[in-house]
Motif scaffolding. Sequence first.
Motif, mmCIF file in Angstrom:
data_model
loop_
_atom_site.group_PDB
_atom_site.id
_atom_site.type_symbol
_atom_site.label_atom_id
_atom_site.label_comp_id
_atom_site.label_asym_id
_atom_site.label_seq_id
_atom_site.Cartn_x
_atom_site.Cartn_y
_atom_site.Cartn_z
ATOM 1 N N LYS A 1 48.129 56.179 35.713
ATOM 2 C CA LYS A 1 47.044 56.367 34.753
ATOM 3 C C LYS A 1 47.469 55.902 33.370
ATOM 4 O O LYS A 1 48.620 55.563 33.132
ATOM 5 C CB LYS A 1 46.654 57.844 34.700
ATOM 6 C CG LYS A 1 47.790 58.760 34.226
ATOM 7 C CD LYS A 1 47.379 60.209 34.221
ATOM 8 C CE LYS A 1 48.509 61.125 33.797
ATOM 9 N NZ LYS A 1 48.829 61.123 32.405
ATOM 10 N N TRP A 2 46.518 55.919 32.446
ATOM 11 C CA TRP A 2 46.744 55.607 31.043
ATOM 12 C C TRP A 2 47.436 56.804 30.395
ATOM 13 O O TRP A 2 47.458 57.897 30.948
ATOM 14 C CB TRP A 2 45.392 55.312 30.378
ATOM 15 C CG TRP A 2 45.456 54.810 28.977
ATOM 16 C CD1 TRP A 2 45.038 55.469 27.858
ATOM 17 C CD2 TRP A 2 45.945 53.554 28.510
ATOM 18 N NE1 TRP A 2 45.224 54.698 26.744
ATOM 19 C CE2 TRP A 2 45.792 53.510 27.113
ATOM 20 C CE3 TRP A 2 46.510 52.459 29.153
ATOM 21 C CZ2 TRP A 2 46.175 52.421 26.336
ATOM 22 C CZ3 TRP A 2 46.891 51.370 28.368
ATOM 23 C CH2 TRP A 2 46.725 51.361 26.982
ATOM 24 N N PHE A 3 47.978 56.616 29.223
ATOM 25 C CA PHE A 3 48.662 57.684 28.506
ATOM 26 C C PHE A 3 47.744 58.887 28.310
ATOM 27 O O PHE A 3 46.552 58.733 28.073
ATOM 28 C CB PHE A 3 49.128 57.174 27.133
ATOM 29 C CG PHE A 3 50.035 55.975 27.228
ATOM 30 C CD1 PHE A 3 51.335 56.103 27.636
ATOM 31 C CD2 PHE A 3 49.562 54.710 26.911
ATOM 32 C CE1 PHE A 3 52.175 54.996 27.721
ATOM 33 C CE2 PHE A 3 50.387 53.595 26.992
ATOM 34 C CZ PHE A 3 51.694 53.752 27.397
ATOM 35 N N SER A 4 48.310 60.094 28.365
ATOM 36 C CA SER A 4 47.462 61.288 28.246
ATOM 37 C C SER A 4 47.089 61.594 26.802
ATOM 38 O O SER A 4 45.915 61.752 26.491
ATOM 39 C CB SER A 4 48.144 62.488 28.897
ATOM 40 O OG SER A 4 49.404 62.726 28.308
ATOM 41 N N VAL B 1 55.497 56.531 29.620
ATOM 42 C CA VAL B 1 55.720 55.092 29.623
ATOM 43 C C VAL B 1 54.964 54.465 30.801
ATOM 44 O O VAL B 1 54.829 55.068 31.861
ATOM 45 C CB VAL B 1 57.236 54.778 29.695
ATOM 46 C CG1 VAL B 1 57.853 55.241 30.986
ATOM 47 C CG2 VAL B 1 57.520 53.316 29.469
ATOM 48 N N ILE B 2 54.436 53.267 30.552
ATOM 49 C CA ILE B 2 53.840 52.439 31.602
ATOM 50 C C ILE B 2 54.762 51.239 31.749
ATOM 51 O O ILE B 2 55.120 50.597 30.761
ATOM 52 C CB ILE B 2 52.409 51.997 31.225
ATOM 53 C CG1 ILE B 2 51.502 53.223 31.099
ATOM 54 C CG2 ILE B 2 51.866 51.019 32.243
ATOM 55 C CD1 ILE B 2 50.113 52.912 30.573
ATOM 56 N N GLY C 1 52.490 55.171 34.684
ATOM 57 C CA GLY C 1 51.732 54.043 35.198
ATOM 58 C C GLY C 1 52.635 52.872 35.531
ATOM 59 O O GLY C 1 53.677 52.682 34.908
ATOM 60 N N ILE C 2 52.217 52.102 36.533
ATOM 61 C CA ILE C 2 52.909 50.872 36.914
ATOM 62 C C ILE C 2 51.872 49.769 36.943
ATOM 63 O O ILE C 2 50.824 49.890 37.585
ATOM 64 C CB ILE C 2 53.610 51.017 38.290
ATOM 65 C CG1 ILE C 2 54.645 52.144 38.236
ATOM 66 C CG2 ILE C 2 54.248 49.685 38.708
ATOM 67 C CD1 ILE C 2 55.287 52.483 39.573
ATOM 68 N N LEU C 3 52.166 48.679 36.231
ATOM 69 C CA LEU C 3 51.224 47.561 36.105
ATOM 70 C C LEU C 3 51.166 46.732 37.382
ATOM 71 O O LEU C 3 52.113 46.730 38.186
ATOM 72 C CB LEU C 3 51.609 46.678 34.926
ATOM 73 C CG LEU C 3 51.621 47.344 33.559
ATOM 74 C CD1 LEU C 3 52.130 46.375 32.510
ATOM 75 C CD2 LEU C 3 50.248 47.847 33.194
#
Length: 185
Positions: free
Chosen positions: A132-135, A142-143, A180-182
């Motif tokens: 997910k995106w940052f909370s 970190v993503i 998150g992982i792109l």
Amino acid sequence: LAFRNLFRQKRRTILTLSMMVIGFTIMSFSLALSEGGYDRVISSFTNEKTGHIQIYVENFLETPTLFKTLNNVDELIKKITLNKKIVGITPRVISGGLASISDSTIGVEINGVDFDLERKVSTLEKRIRIGKWFSKPGEYEVIIGKKVAEILEAKIGSKMAIISQAGDGSTANDNFLVVGILKEN
């Protein structure tokens, strides 16, 4: 004399004319294909990474360092957003460092972003494959890219240690939660 030559050898004339038309058509198609591909690459890179305009301190690109930062960023953002043609603007902090999980370590590019403003200028949030995106701001999240995740064997929820340079030149390190992982690197 030229017209007489053209009509004397009709088969040769038709063959030459058809080869010229076919050659022109193939050349036009290949140029259109390559130009379209080139535009797509530029558009993709612009939307995913850089944006259309970047503002740096003089000579930052030649020798990037955290000491070369813009002053009064908030004022600069306010001035730029007065222009109605500007779709979005975001400050970023760019640095290098080491990321580590367990016994694996890799050199990484670190991009610090403003969560809300980044959504307006890049496709970063849409490129998240897993997670997910940052909370919220202030969380140590970190993503990471797909390759970094593979090398470090990172999963959502993994604790990642990052070592980098602090703003004052000292060594900075902390632990971050992988959220998150792109899709790509």
